[in-house]
Design a protein around this motif. Structure first.
Motif, PDB file in Angstrom:
ATOM      1  N   ASP A  14     -12.221   8.732-112.093  1.00 32.49           N
ATOM      2  CA  ASP A  14     -12.055   8.429-110.943  1.00 32.49           C
ATOM      3  C   ASP A  14     -11.451   9.641-110.044  1.00 32.49           C
ATOM      4  O   ASP A  14     -11.018   9.568-108.683  1.00 32.49           O
TER       5      ASP A  14
ATOM      6  N   VAL B 204      -1.632  -4.596-108.370  1.00 33.47           N
ATOM      7  CA  VAL B 204      -2.440  -4.739-109.270  1.00 33.47           C
ATOM      8  C   VAL B 204      -1.527  -5.488-110.355  1.00 33.47           C
ATOM      9  O   VAL B 204      -2.107  -6.487-110.985  1.00 33.47           O
TER      10      VAL B 204
ATOM     11  N   GLN C 208      -8.061   4.676-119.898  1.00 33.28           N
ATOM     12  CA  GLN C 208      -9.234   4.058-120.081  1.00 33.28           C
ATOM     13  C   GLN C 208     -10.072   4.142-118.695  1.00 33.28           C
ATOM     14  O   GLN C 208      -9.461   3.403-117.740  1.00 33.28           O
ATOM     15  N   ARG C 209     -11.223   4.928-118.462  1.00 35.51           N
ATOM     16  CA  ARG C 209     -12.001   4.792-117.227  1.00 35.51           C
ATOM     17  C   ARG C 209     -10.874   5.384-116.102  1.00 35.51           C
ATOM     18  O   ARG C 209     -11.116   4.434-115.079  1.00 35.51           O
ATOM     19  N   ILE C 210     -10.327   6.407-116.333  1.00 32.94           N
ATOM     20  CA  ILE C 210      -8.911   6.662-115.412  1.00 32.94           C
ATOM     21  C   ILE C 210      -9.405   7.959-114.981  1.00 32.94           C
ATOM     22  O   ILE C 210      -9.521   8.102-113.480  1.00 32.94           O
TER      23      ILE C 210
ATOM     24  N   GLY D  81      -4.999  -1.903-115.416  1.00 37.22           N
ATOM     25  CA  GLY D  81      -5.561  -2.968-114.554  1.00 37.22           C
ATOM     26  C   GLY D  81      -4.946  -4.277-114.911  1.00 37.22           C
ATOM     27  O   GLY D  81      -3.722  -4.661-115.113  1.00 37.22           O
TER      28      GLY D  81
ATOM     29  N   MET E 282     -13.123  -4.739-113.820  1.00 35.83           N
ATOM     30  CA  MET E 282     -12.505  -4.089-114.734  1.00 35.83           C
ATOM     31  C   MET E 282     -12.173  -4.630-115.945  1.00 35.83           C
ATOM     32  O   MET E 282     -12.636  -4.204-117.096  1.00 35.83           O
TER      33      MET E 282
ATOM     34  N   GLY F 275      -2.633   2.844-115.804  1.00 34.83           N
ATOM     35  CA  GLY F 275      -3.824   2.194-114.931  1.00 34.83           C
ATOM     36  C   GLY F 275      -4.615   1.372-115.800  1.00 34.83           C
ATOM     37  O   GLY F 275      -5.935   1.114-115.795  1.00 34.83           O
TER      38      GLY F 275
ATOM     39  N   ASP G 195       0.348   0.031-113.779  1.00 31.54           N
ATOM     40  CA  ASP G 195      -0.958   0.035-112.541  1.00 31.54           C
ATOM     41  C   ASP G 195      -0.041  -0.139-111.340  1.00 31.54           C
ATOM     42  O   ASP G 195       1.228  -0.089-111.263  1.00 31.54           O
ATOM     43  N   THR G 196      -0.990  -0.034-110.169  1.00 32.16           N
ATOM     44  CA  THR G 196      -0.045  -0.103-108.981  1.00 32.16           C
ATOM     45  C   THR G 196       0.635  -1.459-108.766  1.00 32.16           C
ATOM     46  O   THR G 196       0.123  -2.487-109.396  1.00 32.16           O
TER      47      THR G 196
ATOM     48  N   TYR H   9      -9.135   3.435-103.426  1.00 24.78           N
ATOM     49  CA  TYR H   9      -8.090   2.667-103.855  1.00 24.78           C
ATOM     50  C   TYR H   9      -7.278   1.911-102.690  1.00 24.78           C
ATOM     51  O   TYR H   9      -6.347   0.961-102.846  1.00 24.78           O
TER      52      TYR H   9
ATOM     53  N   GLY I  59       3.624   0.942-110.442  1.00 24.49           N
ATOM     54  CA  GLY I  59       4.141   2.198-110.080  1.00 24.49           C
ATOM     55  C   GLY I  59       2.831   2.989-109.712  1.00 24.49           C
ATOM     56  O   GLY I  59       1.724   2.663-109.377  1.00 24.49           O
ATOM     57  N   ASP I  60       3.062   4.488-109.574  1.00 25.07           N
ATOM     58  CA  ASP I  60       2.278   5.347-109.074  1.00 25.07           C
ATOM     59  C   ASP I  60       2.253   6.473-110.202  1.00 25.07           C
ATOM     60  O   ASP I  60       3.001   7.010-110.430  1.00 25.07           O
ATOM     61  N   PHE I  61       0.835   6.431-110.979  1.00 29.93           N
ATOM     62  CA  PHE I  61       0.769   7.219-112.220  1.00 29.93           C
ATOM     63  C   PHE I  61       0.798   8.719-111.801  1.00 29.93           C
ATOM     64  O   PHE I  61       0.753   9.504-113.055  1.00 29.93           O
ATOM     65  N   PHE I  62       0.705   9.199-110.567  1.00 35.79           N
ATOM     66  CA  PHE I  62       0.738  10.424-110.379  1.00 35.79           C
ATOM     67  C   PHE I  62       2.316  11.044-110.192  1.00 35.79           C
ATOM     68  O   PHE I  62       2.687  12.089-109.955  1.00 35.79           O
TER      69      PHE I  62
ATOM     70  N   THR J 140     -14.085  -4.137-119.725  1.00 35.82           N
ATOM     71  CA  THR J 140     -13.278  -3.985-120.969  1.00 35.82           C
ATOM     72  C   THR J 140     -13.461  -4.971-121.922  1.00 35.82           C
ATOM     73  O   THR J 140     -13.454  -4.744-123.148  1.00 35.82           O
TER      74      THR J 140
HETATM   75  C1  LIG Z   1     -11.378   2.063-112.803  1.00 36.33           C
HETATM   76  S1  LIG Z   1      -9.902   1.076-113.223  1.00 36.33           S
HETATM   77  C2  LIG Z   1      -9.814   1.201-114.802  1.00 36.33           C
HETATM   78  C3  LIG Z   1      -8.879  -0.001-115.268  1.00 36.33           C
HETATM   79  C4  LIG Z   1      -8.666   0.000-116.583  1.00 36.33           C
HETATM   80  N1  LIG Z   1      -8.037   1.159-117.425  1.00 36.33           N
HETATM   81  C5  LIG Z   1     -10.086  -0.588-117.470  1.00 36.33           C
HETATM   82  O1  LIG Z   1     -10.443   0.251-118.189  1.00 36.33           O
HETATM   83  O2  LIG Z   1     -10.594  -1.520-117.359  1.00 36.33           O
HETATM   84  C6  LIG Z   1      -8.644   2.436-112.752  1.00 36.33           C
HETATM   85  C7  LIG Z   1      -7.379   1.614-112.518  1.00 36.33           C
HETATM   86  O3  LIG Z   1      -6.462   2.493-112.209  1.00 36.33           O
HETATM   87  C8  LIG Z   1      -5.380   1.878-111.086  1.00 36.33           C
HETATM   88  N2  LIG Z   1      -4.808   3.028-110.299  1.00 36.33           N
HETATM   89  C9  LIG Z   1      -5.617   3.674-109.229  1.00 36.33           C
HETATM   90  N3  LIG Z   1      -4.691   4.730-108.723  1.00 36.33           N
HETATM   91  C10 LIG Z   1      -3.498   4.446-109.418  1.00 36.33           C
HETATM   92  C11 LIG Z   1      -2.094   5.125-109.319  1.00 36.33           C
HETATM   93  N4  LIG Z   1      -2.025   6.386-108.347  1.00 36.33           N
HETATM   94  N5  LIG Z   1      -1.150   4.739-109.836  1.00 36.33           N
HETATM   95  C12 LIG Z   1      -1.311   3.555-110.880  1.00 36.33           C
HETATM   96  N6  LIG Z   1      -2.627   3.037-110.962  1.00 36.33           N
HETATM   97  C13 LIG Z   1      -3.743   3.467-110.417  1.00 36.33           C
HETATM   98  C14 LIG Z   1      -6.583   1.034-110.331  1.00 36.33           C
HETATM   99  O4  LIG Z   1      -5.794   0.012-109.952  1.00 36.33           O
HETATM  100  C15 LIG Z   1      -7.246   0.596-111.591  1.00 36.33           C
HETATM  101  O5  LIG Z   1      -6.521  -0.720-112.330  1.00 36.33           O
END
Ligand SMILES: C[S@@+](CC[C@H](N)C(=O)[O-])C[C@H]1O[C@@H](n2cnc3c(N)ncnc32)[C@H](O)[C@@H]1O
Length: 434
Positions: free
Chosen positions: A339, A296, A334-336, A271, A242, A269, A292-293, A225, A318-321, A246
């Motif tokens: 990763d 994005v 969804q699909r997070i 997207g 992505m 996250g 999302d970041t 990422y 932002g940062d989801f962590f 979806t």
């Molecule tokens: C695999 S994609 C899934 C996107 C969306 N949920 C989907 O199903 O289409 C993972 C998403 O998580 C976001 N992401 C990754 N690390 C992140 C973080 N630390 N904070 C926020 N978003 C993050 C990515 O930018 C990406 O959009």
């Protein structure tokens, strides 16, 4: 001829006839199995879920049947030779069907390359269901006509185009999925699959499997990422991919669960916001937050603004962590989680937990890996297995079984309340704070 000799002769003839029938049955059974394997492999490029579609002959079942037949034959052979004979540990392949089937699988990388070159040329944009001449298509996409002719034949062999006359080709519904304007297209996915950063990581598969160390970071020089953040063109194509995926699954996901009672939803996250904006369109009273970041979210802004629900959708970079918007009654992931490894996934889930109220719930939308081969959903095994290996190559997380999701959620203070399969590969795992 005495009666005894006559009886012996008749019995011998019956014995020989029975042996011949058994031999014929055995060879026709082998021929049938060989044929099934070939048909199955031939269907691979054109099939939605590859060889494990529920409505196609199932590779595992037939392979197991073949293995069982072979096992029975081997046992008979061993008995005939005497139990002290050494047993063979490995079944010999069934020539020639098995070898031909393997040869077709080995063409897999050519198939991918053919499709990705078609995507790069925007070939599908220059064609439709009406036959066009090779010369006309070549002129439209800027290609050499003779070379394009070979490419089109190769595309015809895997079902993306059809040919009605030697130099006339038309697009099939499968090929139309490569059009830039296809409602359920995967052109961006094709471009991602052939992108340098992706290929460079996959080129290291052998080294990675030997060492156990994921390929991406050593091959590309930074985590997945981070790379996408610093390379806007690849980052934008990834987010678009992505969104495409979806778009393909969203109707099935929304149909699986009634969310009419939800007022505020946070897509973690999310997207480009395809899932969230589809939800808001379905439920006119619902409001949503797309997180999302920052990179994005900046690219998502015009996409969300182009929808009729932009005024009910807040965008947060932002940062989801680190921090999540509080007070949602539904958090979507969804699909997070695939990763991230278990430690990071629990951290993220605890973050959700902190932001939630006691009445909130989280929906994890993921492929759930079958826990055994006996699991009916064999097509999930193909998609799940491919994604699971991809997560390893890219240095991300892993796909998980139901048991693994339950353990993960329990570690983060959640109780799983239901798991709902959808029509499109994904399941919805619903969990609430314990
Ligand atoms: C695999 S994609 C899934 C996107 C969306 N949920 C989907 O199903 O289409 C993972 C998403 O998580 C976001 N992401 C990754 N690390 C992140 C973080 N630390 N904070 C926020 N978003 C993050 C990515 O930018 C990406 O959009």
């Amino acid at each position: 001829m005495s009666a005894g000799i006559l009886t012996f002769a008749v019995l011998s003839i019956i014995g020989i006839a029975l042996a011949a029938v058994r031999a014929f049955r055995g060879s026709s059974q082998r021929a049938k199995l060989g044929k099934v394997a070939l048909v199955k492999i031939a269907a691979l490029p054109a099939g939605r879920g590859g060889p494990h579609r529920r409505d196609q002959p199932c590779a595992g079942r037939h392979d197991r049947r073949g293995a069982l037949l072979g096992h029975a034959r081997r046992r008979r052979r061993v008995r005939a030779l005497g139990e002290d004979q050494p047993r063979r540990a490995v079944l010999p392949p069934r020539p020639p069907g098995a070898a031909l089937a393997l040869r077709q699988l080995l063409f897999g990388h050519r198939v991918t390359r053919i499709i990705t070159v078609a995507a790069q040329l925007k070939l599908a944009d220059a064609m439709d269901e009406m036959p066009r001449s090779v010369a006309a298509v070549a002129a439209a996409v800027g290609a050499d006509a003779a070379a394009l002719h070979r490419l089109l034949y190769a595309l015809a062999s895997i079902g993306l185009v059809t040919t009605s006359a030697p130099d006339q080709f038309a697009l099939t519904p499968l090929g139309a999925c490569l059009r830039s304007d296809a409602p359920h297209g995967l052109r961006s996915w094709a471009l991602m699959e052939s992108a340098d950063y992706y290929q460079t990581a996959w080129d290291q598969l052998l080294t990675s499997v030997r060492s156990g160390a994921p390929a991406f970071e050593s091959a590309v020089g930074q985590p997945f990422y981070d790379y996408l953040d610093r390379h806007p063109a690849d980052g934008a194509n990834f987010s678009q991919t992505m969104k495409e995926v979806t778009t393909v699954i969203v109707d099935a996901v929304l149909a699986a669960y009634d969310l009419a009672s939800v007022q505020r939803v946070v897509d973690v996250g999310g997207g480009y916001g395809k899932l969230l904006t589809s939800l808001l369109q379905r439920y006119p009273a619902m409001r949503g937050v797309l997180l999302d970041t920052p990179a994005v979210i900046e690219r998502a802004r015009p996409q969300v603004q182009a929808t009729p629900v932009a005024d009910r959708c807040e965008l947060v970079g932002g940062d989801f962590f680190a921090d999540l918007p509080a007070g949602g009654d539904l958090y979507l992931l969804q699909r997070i989680l695939m990763d991230h490894d278990d430690e990071a996934s629990v951290r993220l889930l605890r973050n959700c937990h902190r932001a939630m109220t006691a009445q909130s719930r989280v929906h994890i939308i993921q492929i759930v890996l079958p826990s055994s081969e006996a699991d009916a959903a064999r097509h999930l095994l193909f998609d799940g297995a491919m994604s699971n290996l991809n997560m390893f190559v890219l240095g991300l997380g892993a796909e998980r079984t139901e048991r693994q999701y339950r353990a993960l959620l329990a570690s983060a203070g959640f109780t799983v309340t239901q798991i709902i399969p959808t029509r499109a590969l994904m399941s919805i795992i619903e969990a609430r704070p314990s």
